[in-house]
Design an enzyme around this catalytic site. Structure first.
Site, PDB file in Angstrom:
ATOM      1  N   GLY A  12       0.832  -1.265   0.191  1.00  0.00           N
ATOM      2  CA  GLY A  12       0.120   0.067   0.055  1.00  0.00           C
ATOM      3  C   GLY A  12       0.757   1.242  -0.219  1.00  0.00           C
ATOM      4  N   ASN A  14       1.675   2.984  -2.568  1.00  0.00           N
ATOM      5  CA  ASN A  14       0.907   3.947  -3.712  1.00  0.00           C
ATOM      6  C   ASN A  14      -0.268   4.480  -2.979  1.00  0.00           C
ATOM      7  OD1 ASN A  14       2.709   4.379  -5.747  1.00  0.00           O
ATOM      8  ND2 ASN A  14       2.346   2.177  -6.448  1.00  0.00           N
ATOM      9  N   ASN A 102      -5.057   2.502 -13.678  1.00  0.00           N
ATOM     10  CA  ASN A 102      -4.459   1.577 -13.003  1.00  0.00           C
ATOM     11  C   ASN A 102      -2.966   1.924 -13.350  1.00  0.00           C
ATOM     12  OD1 ASN A 102      -3.336  -0.955 -12.004  1.00  0.00           O
ATOM     13  ND2 ASN A 102      -2.937  -1.531 -14.093  1.00  0.00           N
ATOM     14  N   HIS A 104       1.002   0.713 -13.896  1.00  0.00           N
ATOM     15  CA  HIS A 104       1.674  -0.748 -14.539  1.00  0.00           C
ATOM     16  C   HIS A 104       3.285  -0.135 -14.517  1.00  0.00           C
ATOM     17  CE1 HIS A 104       2.259  -4.484 -16.103  1.00  0.00           C
ATOM     18  NE2 HIS A 104       3.202  -3.878 -17.014  1.00  0.00           N
TER      19      HIS A 104
END
Length: 190
Positions: A12, A14, A102, A104
């Site tokens: 966690g 981010n 999202n 990546h």
């Protein structure tokens, strides 16, 4: 005010960075953190910041009504994936078209798709002898890592960089850019 849900599966960092970034925002509110794993440290990070934290298992994600009710309960406008390792179900992608974001840890379309997450990506980048890598922030579609790209940020690599070194460089990019890109995407999507 736009309400966001952050979906997580792990540590966690981010997630916490996003919570901190939007703490005093008048435009974006982190309404809930959702994890598919009850042992995800991201849940503790959320609670430490007084953000509601909810566990929804893989089985729960198969129950459209259960997940959509949760999204309604928190009036969610956008979903942010921050290390979320489940495939997002089609019903959620359809309900939140271009509103699921999202991150990546590579420069898509390279090193994307099924099985390409976390250290698997960094090891593949190293094995390929890449001279640069980076992060891709993108919208989620029904194709794994195939949604429209919002932004990419690059970092140079040396032949001496290990997969751990690559991971550290990626982490710096994520911390520096992910929250700002989320904010810009939400502003543009109004």
């Amino acid at each position: 005010m736009k309400n966001i849900a952050i979906f997580v599966s792990g540590n966690g960092t981010n997630c916490e960075n996003i919570i901190n970034y939007f703490h005093d925002s008048k435009e974006v509110h982190v309404s809930v953190v959702v994890s598919n794993r009850e042992d995800a440290y991201a849940l503790t990070r959320a609670k430490n910041h007084n953000v509601p934290a909810v566990v929804m298992t893989k089985k729960d994600f198969a129950d459209e009504q259960k997940i959509m009710n949760l999204m309604k309960e928190y009036s969610i406008d956008y979903i942010i994936l921050a290390g979320f390792l489940l495939m997002v179900p089609d019903y959620l992608i359809n309900a939140y078209d271009h509103k699921i974001i999202n991150i990546h840890p590579a420069l898509l379309p390279k090193f994307g798709g099924k099985g390409m997450y976390g250290m698997h990506v960094h090891e593949a980048v190293k094995a390929a002898g890449e001279k640069e890598t980076g992060i891709t922030v993108h919208y989620v579609s029904s194709v794994c890592d195939g949604g429209d790209i919002i932004s990419q940020f690059k970092t140079a690599l040396t032949p001496e960089d290990s997969a751990d070194d690559i991971a550290a460089k990626i982490h710096v990019l994520e911390q520096a850019h992910f929250p700002q890109v989320i904010e810009q995407a939400i502003r543009a999507g109004k």
